[in-house]
Design a protein around this motif. Structure first.
Motif: not given
Ligand SMILES: O=C(O)CCC(=O)c1ccccc1C(=O)O
Ligand SMILES: [Mg+2]
Length: 324
Positions: A13, A24, A27, A46, A48, A267, A269, A297
């Motif tokens: 990130m 973060l 990720r 994913a 969060l 968030m 990808s 990212f």
């Protein structure tokens, strides 16, 4: 003939991405690949951090178990799955079935995370609807009010989306509103979750004439979409909500209630973000989705995001943690 793969990804990130109280740095998530003969469907799982209840590890374990049943020809038990798993698997099934149209809505509501003056310049060059999103509630409420006021004065056609993420007490929310001149309040398309409780947020909307939107509240136990004075929009973050079917139901209920549905990122990808852009073009064609998170990212995954210069990692470079 069914077969499936589970890939694991880790993407760096940008520095300074803060989720609630946590930085973060990386990720982490999973990509599922469902194959049936020559057709293939992908989905991203994913969770969060700070938002999902499940960890990436728990989600991966659950996904693998469910894939094991799926390749044997069984149906996916999505109702009892974690939201992130239910979303990723149902999205992969939808893509496999050819149910997700290929055209995406890649317009974004630019997120103002740095200097407001940079955003003013970006917006002045933006064709069509000038929609921007600003996080509020992180500094002084008075400062937030002045920033909002400044944007509306600089760009009179703006449709501002503000997001307080339930940070304010009623008093703080009032301090904010005091600095947004009454004639400017219509420039605020909506303010997401101004107060700690939905009741206080509703009272704020009535007292100030500033329209609000639900985001966190959508995931509260027993939430139902309904038309309420001062509420104009429902933010839908599929990774946090669950199955595609539940998201479709929320969009329909939102439209039936005369409200705006905004598909928004958790968030994901670039692979998952592209699918959300396609979902948004399909289900909410007239609304700019809340997907301006690629810039957070340092790398993309498999499917490039339009106009992003970030390096792209291919799926084939990832570790396949399970396949059958
Ligand atoms: O909704 C958007 O425009 C971008 C996404 C976003 O703001 C967000 C992304 C991940 C986690 C929480 C939030 C949030 O709404 O605060
Ligand atoms: Mg929000």
């Amino acid at each position: 003939m069914r077969s499936a793969k589970l890939y694991q990804y880790q993407l760096p990130m940008d520095t300074g991405v803060i989720l609630r109280d946590q930085r973060l740095v990386t990720r982490e998530g999973w990509i599922v690949e469902l194959c049936n003969g020559d057709t293939v469907g992908y989905g991203e799982i994913a969770p969060l951090p700070e938002f999902s209840q499940e960890t990436a590890e728990q989600a991966g374990e659950q996904a693998q178990k469910m894939l094991e049943s799926w390749v044997k020809g069984e149906a996916l038990e999505l109702a009892s799955a974690f939201p992130s798993v239910a979303f990723g698997l149902s999205m992969a099934e939808l893509e496999l079935a050819g149910g997700l149209p290929s055209e995406g809505n890649y317009q974004v509501a630019p997120l103002c995370s740095g200097d407001p003056d940079d955003l003013v310049e970006e917006l002045s060059k933006m064709p069509g609807d000038k929609v921007a999103k600003i996080k509020v509630g992180m500094y002084e409420a008075v400062r937030d009010g002045m920033v909002a006021n400044m944007f509306i004065e600089a760009i009179p056609a703006i449709r501002l989306r503000l997001d307080a993420n339930r940070k304010w007490t009623p008093l703080k929310a009032q301090q904010f509103a005091k600095y947004v001149k009454p004639e400017h309040r219509a420039g605020i398309a909506f303010l997401e979750e101004p107060c700690k409780t939905p009741e206080d947020s509703l009272a704020f909307a009535l007292e100030t004439g500033i329209n609000i939107a639900w985001d966190e509240t959508v995931r509260d136990e027993g939430f139902e979409v309904k038309a309420e004075p001062g509420v104009v929009a429902i933010v839908i973050k599929p990774t946090l909500v669950g199955t595609v079917q539940r998201c479709l139901e929320l969009v329909k209920q939102t439209h039936d209630a005369g409200l705006t549905a905004v598909i928004s990122s958790s968030m994901e990808s670039s692979l998952g973000l592209n699918q959300l852009a396609r979902f948004a073009a399909w289900q909410t064609p007239a609304v700019i989705p809340g997907l301006d998170t690629m810039q957070l990212f340092k790398a993309q995954l498999e499917t490039p995001w339009p106009n992003s210069n970030l390096p792209v990692t291919a799926l084939s470079e990832l570790e396949v943690v399970w396949q059958n």
